[in-house]
Motif scaffolding. Structure first.
Motif: not given
Length: 375
Positions: A246-254, A339-356
């Motif tokens: 179902t990957l191709p059709y799921r990716m269209k929805g994502h 989650i990434e810990g001490k070596n992170t370069r990710t801004p503290d203001s950032l949220l990552r979203l996996s859109v379902g």
């Protein structure tokens, strides 16, 4: 055949013993020899080969357009096997903005072992050229990147790598072969965490490496996997193969949902920045438009209120689940810097979203409620 058809039929055949349309599960760890010591079915022990694993590998080759593939127990195991196939003293170039586990693996295990590691901004070709020296043996690409959604020009970076005889490896987990074909752009190897979109249901752990052609290097990777035993179970392979159908059709929805949500978030007064390559304001939009057929189901947002505002939004969502990982049918949200810990370069203001695959309007309403601070 188009990818929708390959996703359903590649690697699968009707079971000759029973006529079953769905592939059976082969749980045996060992296989019988003939009297002369041969293996007529080409299987001898589960660590070497298993019918369910072979089906999955054949399907992955068909999807990516590769020659050979190997399924692994996890994406990290696949990644580690590639780096272990190099020699102490070899140099690898890796993007700053890559999955944090890849950086941790290199820093904590591979550098002490003797691998030379250089981190670079893969979106800056001049910086890439400076980082790829004559002793570079492998260049690692991850595009879109995790978690900043940076876009690497796969063809351009691969060409630079090949000039010094280095291999080009692309982590194609976020794009999947539905949206991006690294081999068509010159890459030598493609890596996946099959846990994510290929499995697609947040219920199986796996990884894979697909090679554009057979080579001595890939044979070394397979040898390391065999000796180390980093192989998936038959049921893991069966689940991932089922997910791929179902990957191709799921990716269209994502893609559709992520695009709608990104455009809504971009207009919200509480949001400082949306990282999504489908937005024309994204720095990698032009390249992504050329090398991707869709922009994926992942996005990141930076909130104007910083870390406190990011945690507040994550605390108030109801449909989005506060959880690690991505690529499942359910939407997830995560504060990556924590989650990434001490070596992170990710801004503290950032949220990552996996859109379902929920209704996009419901996801927008969920974010709207959370940004207003409503429980």
């Amino acid at each position: 055949m188009e990818i929708e058809t390959r996703a359903i039929h590649a690697g699968r055949q009707v079971d000759p013993a029973t006529g079953a349309v769905v592939p059976p599960l082969y749980l045996s760890t060992t296989f019988e020899r003939e009297a002369d010591g041969s293996y007529p079915h080409n299987y001898n022990y589960i660590r070497d080969r298993n019918p369910n694993r072979v089906m999955l590998e054949d399907c992955l080759c068909a999807l990516e357009g590769g020659k050979v593939a190997s399924a692994f127990a996890s994406g990290s195991a696949a990644t580690m096997s590639i780096f272990q196939a190099l020699n102490p003293g070899d140099r690898v170039v890796v993007p700053h903005d890559a999955y944090s586990g890849t950086g941790t693996l290199l820093r904590s295990l591979m550098q002490p072992w003797g691998l030379k590691v250089a981190f670079a901004d893969m979106t800056n070709l001049q910086e890439v050229k400076a980082a790829i020296t004559s002793d570079t043996r492998l260049v690692w690409l991850e595009t879109p990147s995790n978690p900043m959604l940076k876009i690497t020009d796969i063809g351009a970076v691969t060409a630079i790598a090949h000039k010094v005889g280095a291999l080009s490896v692309c982590d194609n987990t976020w794009a999947t072969p539905v949206l991006q074909q690294p081999f068509a752009l010159g890459c030598d190897l493609v890596v996946h965490s099959t846990t994510k979109y290929l499995g697609g249901h947040s219920d199986v752990l796996g990884g894979a490496i697909i090679a554009q052609k057979e080579s001595e290097f890939f044979e070394k990777v397979l040898h390391i996997q065999h000796i180390g035993g980093a192989v998936p179970s038959p049921f893991d392979c069966w689940l991932i193969l089922r997910g791929i159908a179902t990957l191709p059709y799921r990716m269209k929805g994502h893609c559709e949902n992520a695009d709608k949500l990104a455009r809504w978030l971009q207009q919200h007064r509480a949001i400082a920045r949306v990282h999504y390559p489908g937005l024309s304001t994204h720095s990698g939009y032009a390249i992504a438009s050329q090398q991707m057929s869709g922009f994926g189901g992942m996005l990141s947002v930076e909130l104007k209120g910083g870390k406190e505002a990011a945690f507040a939004m994550a605390a108030h969502v109801k449909l989005f689940r506060r959880a690690t990982s991505l690529g499942g049918v359910e939407s997830l949200i995560e504060h990556r810097a924590s989650i990434e810990g001490k070596n992170t370069r990710t801004p503290d203001s950032l949220l990552r979203l996996s859109v379902g695959l929920e209704n996009a309007e419901d996801l927008i309403a969920d974010c709207d409620r959370a940004l207003k601070g409503n429980p």
